[in-house]
Design a protein around this motif. Sequence first.
Motif, PDB file in Angstrom:
ATOM      1  N   UNK A 188       0.807  -1.223   0.000  1.00 15.46           N
ATOM      2  CA  UNK A 188       0.000   0.000   0.000  1.00 15.46           C
ATOM      3  C   UNK A 188       0.844   1.278   0.000  1.00 15.46           C
ATOM      4  N   UNK A 189       1.806   1.430   0.918  1.00 17.93           N
ATOM      5  CA  UNK A 189       2.577   2.680   0.919  1.00 17.93           C
ATOM      6  C   UNK A 189       3.473   2.846  -0.303  1.00 17.93           C
ATOM      7  N   UNK A 190       3.764   1.731  -0.972  1.00 20.22           N
ATOM      8  CA  UNK A 190       4.573   1.809  -2.194  1.00 20.22           C
ATOM      9  C   UNK A 190       3.700   2.205  -3.379  1.00 20.22           C
ATOM     10  N   UNK A 191       2.557   1.579  -3.486  1.00 22.64           N
ATOM     11  CA  UNK A 191       1.672   1.857  -4.621  1.00 22.64           C
ATOM     12  C   UNK A 191       1.065   3.245  -4.573  1.00 22.64           C
ATOM     13  N   UNK A 192       1.091   3.876  -3.402  1.00 27.83           N
ATOM     14  CA  UNK A 192       0.628   5.267  -3.323  1.00 27.83           C
ATOM     15  C   UNK A 192       1.434   6.189  -4.231  1.00 27.83           C
ATOM     16  N   UNK A 193       2.620   5.758  -4.589  1.00 29.38           N
ATOM     17  CA  UNK A 193       3.512   6.597  -5.386  1.00 29.38           C
ATOM     18  C   UNK A 193       3.724   6.032  -6.784  1.00 29.38           C
ATOM     19  N   UNK A 194       2.744   5.304  -7.259  1.00 26.28           N
ATOM     20  CA  UNK A 194       2.759   4.827  -8.639  1.00 26.28           C
ATOM     21  C   UNK A 194       2.627   6.017  -9.584  1.00 26.28           C
ATOM     22  N   UNK A 195       3.422   6.035 -10.631  1.00 25.25           N
ATOM     23  CA  UNK A 195       3.343   7.121 -11.603  1.00 25.25           C
ATOM     24  C   UNK A 195       4.310   8.248 -11.299  1.00 25.25           C
ATOM     25  N   UNK A 196       4.561   9.089 -12.295  1.00 21.80           N
ATOM     26  CA  UNK A 196       5.557  10.149 -12.163  1.00 21.80           C
ATOM     27  C   UNK A 196       5.165  11.173 -11.102  1.00 21.80           C
ATOM     28  N   UNK A 197       3.866  11.486 -10.989  1.00 20.73           N
ATOM     29  CA  UNK A 197       3.436  12.473  -9.994  1.00 20.73           C
ATOM     30  C   UNK A 197       3.716  11.960  -8.581  1.00 20.73           C
ATOM     31  N   UNK A 198       3.465  10.673  -8.358  1.00 26.95           N
ATOM     32  CA  UNK A 198       3.737  10.089  -7.057  1.00 26.95           C
ATOM     33  C   UNK A 198       5.214  10.066  -6.739  1.00 26.95           C
ATOM     34  N   UNK A 199       6.027   9.780  -7.761  1.00 26.89           N
ATOM     35  CA  UNK A 199       7.473   9.728  -7.531  1.00 26.89           C
ATOM     36  C   UNK A 199       8.057  11.113  -7.268  1.00 26.89           C
ATOM     37  N   UNK A 200       7.435  12.146  -7.800  1.00 24.23           N
ATOM     38  CA  UNK A 200       7.918  13.502  -7.508  1.00 24.23           C
ATOM     39  C   UNK A 200       7.812  13.822  -6.022  1.00 24.23           C
ATOM     40  N   UNK A 201       6.800  13.265  -5.361  1.00 21.46           N
ATOM     41  CA  UNK A 201       6.656  13.490  -3.921  1.00 21.46           C
ATOM     42  C   UNK A 201       7.777  12.813  -3.141  1.00 21.46           C
ATOM     43  N   UNK A 202       8.374  11.789  -3.734  1.00 18.78           N
ATOM     44  CA  UNK A 202       9.507  11.109  -3.105  1.00 18.78           C
ATOM     45  C   UNK A 202      10.819  11.842  -3.372  1.00 18.78           C
ATOM     46  N   UNK A 203      10.853  12.568  -4.478  1.00 15.31           N
ATOM     47  CA  UNK A 203      12.090  13.217  -4.900  1.00 15.31           C
ATOM     48  C   UNK A 203      12.234  14.643  -4.377  1.00 15.31           C
ATOM     49  N   UNK A 204      11.090  15.357  -4.277  1.00 19.09           N
ATOM     50  CA  UNK A 204      11.160  16.780  -3.918  1.00 19.09           C
ATOM     51  C   UNK A 204      10.370  17.078  -2.653  1.00 19.09           C
ATOM     52  N   UNK A 205      10.911  17.998  -1.874  1.00 15.78           N
ATOM     53  CA  UNK A 205      10.275  18.408  -0.629  1.00 15.78           C
ATOM     54  C   UNK A 205       9.305  19.556  -0.875  1.00 15.78           C
ATOM     55  N   UNK A 206       8.507  19.838   0.107  1.00 18.36           N
ATOM     56  CA  UNK A 206       7.575  20.956   0.036  1.00 18.36           C
ATOM     57  C   UNK A 206       8.327  22.255  -0.246  1.00 18.36           C
ATOM     58  N   UNK A 207       9.458  22.441   0.416  1.00 18.54           N
ATOM     59  CA  UNK A 207      10.226  23.669   0.230  1.00 18.54           C
ATOM     60  C   UNK A 207      10.810  23.764  -1.173  1.00 18.54           C
TER      61      UNK A 207
END
Length: 256
Positions: free
Chosen positions: A81-100
């Motif tokens: 579940x926590x892995x599939x939440x980041x399926x797709x490029x938009x999800x992976x951007x949340x892993x790569x970039x911070x809010x700041x």
Amino acid sequence: MKTLGVDLAAATKKTAVAVIEWDRGTTGRCSARLAHLALDVDDQEIVDLFGTCEMTGVDCPVGWPDALIPFLTGHLNNMTAPVLEHDGIAGRRLLAYRDTDRFVTRETGLIPLSVSADRLAHPAMRCAVIQAKIAALHRPQPRDGSGRLAEVYPAASLKIWGLNGRGYKGRGIPEAERLGLLLAALEEQAPWLDLAGHRDRLAASDDLFDAVIASLTARAAARRRTLLPDEAHAKAACTEGWIHLPSCRLDELPLQ
């Protein structure tokens, strides 16, 4: 006041520091003098200098995206579940970039390097160790910059201050020429900054130059003249870190 700027690299060889002393004047403006400039700096020197300065600006992420740890933990424990939440490029951007990082892009158009998916990861690991060493001696420093340590981004500071910071990093002839022009522009816009005989060294090293810009930005952070996280960004800033963008002109830094 003393401000410390740190241009942090993965190895000591490319790590630079700059300390600027700000002394009260009689005209309502401080004098600013580059009191210390060094390259090939190890962790202990950074920690020691931190202890002598009121504010430190470090050009390196002080944290990772909040989404990254649940993702890695899920992968480690075969929790889909926590892995599939980041399926797709938009999800992976949340892993790569911070809010700041996203905030900086909206404010300046610049895209910071990813702390988790780019060359910045190794310096960030070193930065985490340095933060732990500072915490052992001086208490933990808030990652949102509300203490004595603030994350800074010299390229963004230069852009906000109207200085052309494009293409000066590198060891080639064009890069050296651009760095020389950039340094001259800084001297023109900040005649109050005494380089104390370090001009030639600054003109020959983009690492040393970035450390000076980090120290100038640390002055803005110390005076709360940077863009601070609002309610929407405050929670993430405490865990991921917050890049302090100057909200004042360069010529306002020496004002008391």
